[in-house]
Structures are given as structure tokens and as C-alpha cells.
Design an enzyme around this catalytic site. Structure first.
Site, PDB file in Angstrom:
ATOM      1  N   SER A  37       0.864  -1.172   0.000  1.00  0.00           N
ATOM      2  CA  SER A  37       0.000   0.000   0.000  1.00  0.00           C
ATOM      3  C   SER A  37       0.898   1.218   0.000  1.00  0.00           C
ATOM      4  CB  SER A  37      -0.866  -0.015   1.269  1.00  0.00           C
ATOM      5  OG  SER A  37      -1.519   1.214   1.463  1.00  0.00           O
ATOM      6  N   TYR A  94      -1.855  -0.883  10.606  1.00  0.00           N
ATOM      7  CA  TYR A  94      -1.969  -1.082   9.155  1.00  0.00           C
ATOM      8  C   TYR A  94      -0.662  -0.699   8.463  1.00  0.00           C
ATOM      9  CZ  TYR A  94      -3.801  -0.958   4.413  1.00  0.00           C
ATOM     10  OH  TYR A  94      -4.000  -1.187   3.088  1.00  0.00           O
TER      11      TYR A  94
END
Length: 150
Positions: A14, A27
Site C-alpha cells: 500500500s 496497518y
């Protein structure tokens, strides 16, 4: 793959694997780990014919982001755009794939700008609130589905 002298490993990370964000510690940490692993493999596999590509999508329009605020910029990308970028990256034997393409520039900014400028830019783009749920009811259906799969 090593025995054949060819192959391609694709690691889905990501932009959060390159850009630390408030409230996104767990995350971001997992995505930073994927980036580190994929980049390390790229170095280890050099000259073997096996390629390691790390994919860095931005905000993708999926159930994962249900109920979360959207960034002011860049705009969300579709799963289709991510799939197409991955195929281009694999076909081009690229080390990194950013979606959108200018994500690589965004990923560089927090590391080269002064802290005050990086923080200000992140706030202006809405990055500091991306992990703060806006709509808990939208998050509830996602959480129920994930819990059912465990």
C-alpha cells in the site's frame, strides 16, 4: 522458480507501506513489513531470473474502506485500475508499482520534506484522518463479514 531460472513474485502492500499515517500504526506497520520483505527479496533474487515486485495502491474503492473518510487527493482508485497496473508491472518486470502512478512521488515526500511541511501537506490532503471512521454503520457490515470468516 529458482530451479527454472524465471518467475515473478508480487507483493501487495500500500502507499501506507511508504507513508506513515496517524491512527494507522498497525496497518502501516504491516504494509511497511510487506515492502521490506519484497524489496529484500528483490535484492536476493538479483540475477536469478526471478523478479520481486511490490505493489503500492493508494486508496482503493473496496469494502475495506467502507465508512472511512476519503482523501482530498489523490482520488480513490478502482480494483480494476489496480489489477491493470499489476499486470503492467509484471509484464515490465518492475521492482515497484504505484497506483496511481504518481504515488511514488507522494511516498517520497514524507522522507525528504521538513517535518512541518510533511505534516502540513498530509493534513491538507486529508491523510491524518483516513483511519478515523466516519460511518460506524458502514464499518459494521465489513467487521461482521470479517469476523464470520475467522
Amino acid at each position: 522458480m529458482l530451479d527454472r531460472g524465471r518467475g515473478h513474485l508480487v507483493h501487495i502492500a500500500s502507499l501506507a507501506g511508504r507513508i506513515p499515517m496517524a491512527l494507522g500504526g498497525p496497518y502501516c506497520a504491516t504494509k511497511f513489513a510487506v515492502v521490506g520483505y519484497g524489496e529484500s527479496l528483490h535484492q536476493e533474487l538479483r540475477g536469478t531470473g526471478v523478479v520481486s515486485t511490490v505493489v503500492h495502491p493508494g486508496y482503493v474503492e473496496t469494502e475495506l474502506v467502507a465508512g472511512l473518510p476519503q482523501p482530498r487527493w489523490p482520488p480513490p482508485v478502482t480494483p480494476q485500475a489496480v489489477a491493470e497496473a499489476i499486470l503492467r508491472g509484471v509484464n515490465g518486470r518492475r521492482r515497484r508499482v504505484y497506483i496511481p502512478w504518481y504515488g511514488g512521488l507522494l511516498a517520497l515526500l514524507p522522507w525528504v520534506l521538513p517535518e512541518w511541511a510533511s505534516h502540513g501537506l498530509g493534513a491538507m490532503l486529508g491523510a491524518h484522518t483516513l483511519f478515523q471512521p466516519e460511518d460506524e454503520s458502514a464499518r459494521a457490515s465489513y467487521r461482521q463479514r470479517v469476523a464470520a470468516e475467522e
